[in-house]
Write a protein that holds these residues in place. Structure first.
Motif, PDB file in Angstrom:
ATOM      1  N   LEU A  41       1.924  21.843 -15.189  1.00 50.00           N
ATOM      2  CA  LEU A  41       0.580  21.779 -15.762  1.00 50.00           C
ATOM      3  C   LEU A  41      -0.500  21.712 -14.689  1.00 50.00           C
ATOM      4  N   LEU A  42      -0.142  21.234 -13.517  1.00 46.85           N
ATOM      5  CA  LEU A  42      -1.094  21.074 -12.431  1.00 46.85           C
ATOM      6  C   LEU A  42      -1.773  22.401 -12.075  1.00 46.85           C
ATOM      7  N   GLY A  43      -0.983  23.456 -11.938  1.00 48.30           N
ATOM      8  CA  GLY A  43      -1.543  24.770 -11.639  1.00 48.30           C
ATOM      9  C   GLY A  43      -2.444  25.260 -12.759  1.00 48.30           C
ATOM     10  N   LYS A  44      -2.027  25.051 -13.986  1.00 48.98           N
ATOM     11  CA  LYS A  44      -2.819  25.454 -15.151  1.00 48.98           C
ATOM     12  C   LYS A  44      -4.171  24.741 -15.154  1.00 48.98           C
ATOM     13  N   VAL A  45      -4.148  23.426 -14.921  1.00 52.28           N
ATOM     14  CA  VAL A  45      -5.379  22.631 -14.898  1.00 52.28           C
ATOM     15  C   VAL A  45      -6.268  23.065 -13.730  1.00 52.28           C
ATOM     16  N   LYS A 101      -3.091  25.558  -2.786  1.00 53.21           N
ATOM     17  CA  LYS A 101      -3.422  26.838  -2.162  1.00 53.21           C
ATOM     18  C   LYS A 101      -3.543  27.902  -3.243  1.00 53.21           C
ATOM     19  N   ARG A 102      -4.406  28.869  -2.980  1.00 50.70           N
ATOM     20  CA  ARG A 102      -4.537  30.009  -3.890  1.00 50.70           C
ATOM     21  C   ARG A 102      -3.635  31.148  -3.416  1.00 50.70           C
ATOM     22  N   THR A 103      -2.897  31.687  -4.358  1.00 49.50           N
ATOM     23  CA  THR A 103      -2.079  32.865  -4.104  1.00 49.50           C
ATOM     24  C   THR A 103      -2.361  33.845  -5.227  1.00 49.50           C
ATOM     25  N   ASP A 104      -2.829  35.013  -4.869  1.00 51.19           N
ATOM     26  CA  ASP A 104      -3.188  36.026  -5.876  1.00 51.19           C
ATOM     27  C   ASP A 104      -4.157  35.481  -6.912  1.00 51.19           C
ATOM     28  N   VAL A 109       0.749  24.332  -5.756  1.00 48.50           N
ATOM     29  CA  VAL A 109       0.967  23.230  -4.814  1.00 48.50           C
ATOM     30  C   VAL A 109       1.585  23.778  -3.540  1.00 48.50           C
ATOM     31  N   ALA A 110       1.006  23.359  -2.409  1.00 46.29           N
ATOM     32  CA  ALA A 110       1.547  23.763  -1.099  1.00 46.29           C
ATOM     33  C   ALA A 110       2.168  22.535  -0.444  1.00 46.29           C
ATOM     34  N   GLY A 111       2.006  22.404   0.843  1.00 42.13           N
ATOM     35  CA  GLY A 111       2.652  21.331   1.591  1.00 42.13           C
ATOM     36  C   GLY A 111       1.939  20.007   1.533  1.00 42.13           C
TER      37      GLY A 111
END
Length: 114
Positions: A41-45, A101-104, A109-111
């Protein structure tokens, strides 16, 4: 171990350095700290709330049992239950801080920071 996650712009997080607690910028308006229960959900939020955000973004990884303020699970507009922290977040409940981090064009979540 129950983990919850909280998003915070890096530059804003740095203003709380050396303090024992944390409050987000919108705390006065909202009355609580927004959090989420799962990494999925973190990415969605992040993609919804920080859609046009161009600076660095952190995610606080928090052990829920260590939070000194009350935590209530409340239903959001998307129908899901989200943890809301009603008071300052004591920093000793934070297990680690990760970078987003943004990808595309999408946040993920990154490091671990530091």
């Amino acid at each position: 171990m129950d983990i919850i996650y909280c998003l915070v712009p890096k530059s804003y997080w740095e203003t709380w350095e050396g303090k024992e607690t944390y409050l987000p910028r919108d705390y006065e308006q909202e009355g609580f700290i927004h959090a989420t229960k799962s990494e999925e959900l973190l990415g969605k939020v992040a993609n919804r709330v920080y859609k046009d955000f161009t600076d660095e973004l952190y995610v606080l990884v928090i052990q829920e049992q260590k939070i000194a303020s009350p935590v209530k699970y409340e239903q959001a507009k998307d129908g899901l239950l989200y943890p809301h922290i009603y008071g300052p977040l004591n920093k000793d409940a934070i297990l680690e801080i990760r970078e987003m981090k943004r990808t595309d064009g999408n946040w993920g979540v990154a490091g671990v920071v530091g």
